[in-house]
Motif scaffolding. Structure first.
Motif: not given
Length: 241
Positions: A138-151, A168-181
């Motif tokens: 949670n702290g590492d994600r900070s205020n960063f926007m979500y993104s997807q840049w690598t498979n 780059l101040k962005k966070a890529q969530p695991r696949e199971e969280a993406r629809g929820i987000i």
């Protein structure tokens, strides 16, 4: 990012709990502090799992790292990492994105908004936008926007698939969280007018299709309805009734 007039109407219509919370009280919207007291009414059983890493936890201070192969991120400058050992209530749409353009934020930041702005209090405590997360992530994600840049993400937290790009101040969530987000973000836009950028909208629309609503997400929505009195329509409409 602009708010519509809808939050003002919500502020007038919703009852916010500022006094001691009665766990058996009628459904209502809460401020963030009192919303956190409602979490045990939502996250129990199969839902007692963190958003970004899928870790099971017993309570806020006891996380089962073996359930998700989580390992705290190594930082030689850090003598201890207490946040990795605790659960925090993560805002999917961050408090900064909800409030940084409000007068209260410009006059004193989140602390001032939390204390003095009714509309912000409702947004900050909305249960549809809150999810348990390991404090470090949670702290590492900070205020960063979500993104997807690598498979093929390079692990940062052991077996956890969520990664953060600090440069780059962005966070890529695991696949199971993406629809929820995605669906929580749509809810916050529809309910409070927290606008999505065109880039975020395209990404979330893709995630909404690629990662459809699950039974766990439906159950979470049902439990939130019992506590807060409303559904996330982007979840509810896709659930069996």
């Amino acid at each position: 990012m602009r708010l519509s007039a809808l939050p003002l109407l919500l502020a007038a219509c919703f009852s916010i709990a500022f006094a001691k919370v009665d766990p058996e009280a009628a459904p209502q919207h809460y401020n963030y502090r009192d919303a956190s007291k409602q979490m045990k009414r939502i996250y129990y059983g199969d839902l007692q799992e963190t958003l970004y890493c899928g870790c099971k936890y017993m309570d806020k201070k006891h996380i089962d790292f073996s359930s998700c192969d989580f390992k705290p991120r190594y930082n030689p400058k850090r003598k201890s990492n207490k946040r990795a050992e605790s659960i925090e209530w993560e805002h999917i749409v961050t408090a900064h994105n909800m409030g940084h353009f409000l007068p209260c934020w410009q006059e004193g930041g989140r602390k001032n908004c939390s204390a003095n702005d009714t509309t912000f209090k409702i947004m900050e405590g909305d249960l549809h936008n809150l999810y348990p997360a390991i404090g470090e992530v949670n702290g590492d994600r900070s205020n960063f926007m979500y993104s997807q840049w690598t498979n093929d993400p390079e692990p940062m937290y052991g077996g956890c698939k969520t990664i953060v790009d600090f440069k780059l101040k962005k966070a890529q969530p695991r696949e199971e969280a993406r629809g929820i987000i995605a669906r929580a973000s749509f809810y916050m836009e529809k309910t409070y007018g927290v606008k999505l950028s065109n880039q975020d909208r395209k990404l979330f629309e893709a995630w909404d299709k690629m990662y459809p609503v699950t039974e766990k997400e439906c159950e979470r929505d049902r439990r939130i309805f019992k506590v807060q009195g409303d559904h996330n329509p982007f979840v509810y409409e896709k659930c069996p009734h």
